[in-house]
Design an enzyme around this catalytic site. Structure first.
Site, PDB file in Angstrom:
ATOM      1  NE  ARG A   1      26.066 -32.622 -32.452  1.00  0.00           N
ATOM      2  CZ  ARG A   1      26.545 -33.660 -32.539  1.00  0.00           C
ATOM      3  NH1 ARG A   1      26.162 -34.801 -33.372  1.00  0.00           N
ATOM      4  NH2 ARG A   1      27.792 -33.784 -31.994  1.00  0.00           N
TER       5      ARG A   1
ATOM      6  CG  HIS B   1      18.348 -40.540 -25.613  1.00  0.00           C
ATOM      7  ND1 HIS B   1      18.258 -39.076 -25.784  1.00  0.00           N
ATOM      8  CD2 HIS B   1      19.495 -41.078 -26.051  1.00  0.00           C
ATOM      9  CE1 HIS B   1      19.379 -38.633 -26.227  1.00  0.00           C
ATOM     10  NE2 HIS B   1      20.098 -40.013 -26.660  1.00  0.00           N
TER      11      HIS B   1
ATOM     12  CB  ILE C   1      11.452 -41.049 -31.712  1.00  0.00           C
ATOM     13  CG1 ILE C   1      11.590 -42.554 -31.263  1.00  0.00           C
ATOM     14  CG2 ILE C   1      10.476 -40.254 -30.981  1.00  0.00           C
ATOM     15  CD1 ILE C   1      10.640 -43.452 -31.525  1.00  0.00           C
TER      16      ILE C   1
ATOM     17  CE  LYS D   1      18.526 -38.021 -35.923  1.00  0.00           C
ATOM     18  NZ  LYS D   1      19.960 -37.628 -35.285  1.00  0.00           N
TER      19      LYS D   1
ATOM     20  CG  LEU E   1      18.754 -39.162 -21.265  1.00  0.00           C
ATOM     21  CD1 LEU E   1      18.246 -40.093 -19.986  1.00  0.00           C
ATOM     22  CD2 LEU E   1      19.496 -39.760 -22.239  1.00  0.00           C
TER      23      LEU E   1
END
Ligand code: PAF
Length: 272
Positions: A183, A34, A172, A145, A30
């Protein structure tokens, strides 16, 4: 906060919940992206459930399933801090057995992300449908996203009459514009710096459109010129349902970019 591992535990808990349920499905690791989904769910619902499950069916053979970051303990702490009520953390064998009924994502799941990852969205929809059925949430929160994922989930909800509201949430970004992603940790310092050209190109395309440009080719050229030093996998300009656009349609356009940095693919987009 309670951590639930089995279907039975989750179903027992769900039976006794009254009021609205906000659900945030995740694959863990997270980050602030998130956290912002969880905070929105917390603000808008009586009860919040977060799932943490690295879903094997959405990874293709050879993809980073084994290397995908797993941070269970840190994730639980973050959920606790965000006042999540229940974290659902099932094992693979809990979520999948020998089921024969599968979900087939539509043809448009085989373009863009689905072209490089054919079958990926079948796996996403399969797990998301299971999670919706288990949580029986009122509202489910997804980041813009992963725009193609979001659009396909909305399509599934519509086509299968699922009694759940899908809440699209803003992307964000780091202060310098890089869209948050689990990633990003794979990037070295140079790649991290080069990656800023992605958001820069999207902002510049946004300003071009704001100044009246409606020609797709002109906008694409702008994006490619800013990202000329990058290994751009695709630039796409689509409407909200992922149909190709002939001209830019204000309030119905998404510009998507995917670029590769070594083995890491970074996605970003802007909704105009
Ligand atoms: O976006 C993700 O993290 C995953 O695709 C999701 C929605 C949790 C399904 O595994």
């Amino acid at each position: 906060m309670q951590v639930l591992k089995t279907i039975k535990e989750l179903q027992e808990v769900r039976k006794n919940i009254t009021g609205t349920v906000g659900f945030v499905p995740t694959m863990g690791a997270l980050h602030n992206g998130h956290i912002s989904l969880i905070k929105q769910a917390r603000n808008e619902n009586d009860v919040v459930i977060v799932s943490i499950f690295v879903n094997p069916t959405q990874f293709l053979p050879g993809e980073d399933l084994d290397a995908y970051p797993r941070k269970d303990e840190a994730d639980k702490k973050i959920c606790q801090m965000c006042k999540v009520d229940y974290v659902f953390m099932p094992e693979i064998s809990t979520m999948y057995g020998n089921e024969e009924i599968l979900i087939k994502a539509p043809n448009k799941s085989y373009i863009l992300e689905g072209k490089t990852r054919p079958g990926h969205f079948d796996g996403v929809l399969r797990v998301v449908l299971k999670l919706f059925n288990l949580t029986q949430a009122t509202n489910a929160y997804f980041g813009k996203k992963d725009a193609q994922q979001l659009s396909l989930i909305m399509q599934m909800v519509k086509d299968l009459f699922l009694p759940i509201n899908i809440i699209p949430c803003e992307i964000i970004r780091e202060d310098d514009g890089l869209a948050l992603s689990s990633r990003n940790i794979y990037l070295d310092a140079t790649q991290r710096k080069d990656a800023l050209l992605i958001s820069k190109s999207l902002y510049m395309a946004g300003s071009l459109i704001a100044s009246g440009e409606r020609n797709i080719k002109a906008v694409e050229n702008k994006l490619y010129s800013i990202m000329q030093t990058l290994d751009v996998e695709y630039v796409a300009i689509v409407d909200r349902e992922f149909n190709e656009l002939k001209i830019i349609e204000p309030k119905n356009t998404i510009i998507l970019v995917v670029a590769r940095f070594g083995n890491t693919r970074l996605l970003d987009n802007i909704w105009l």
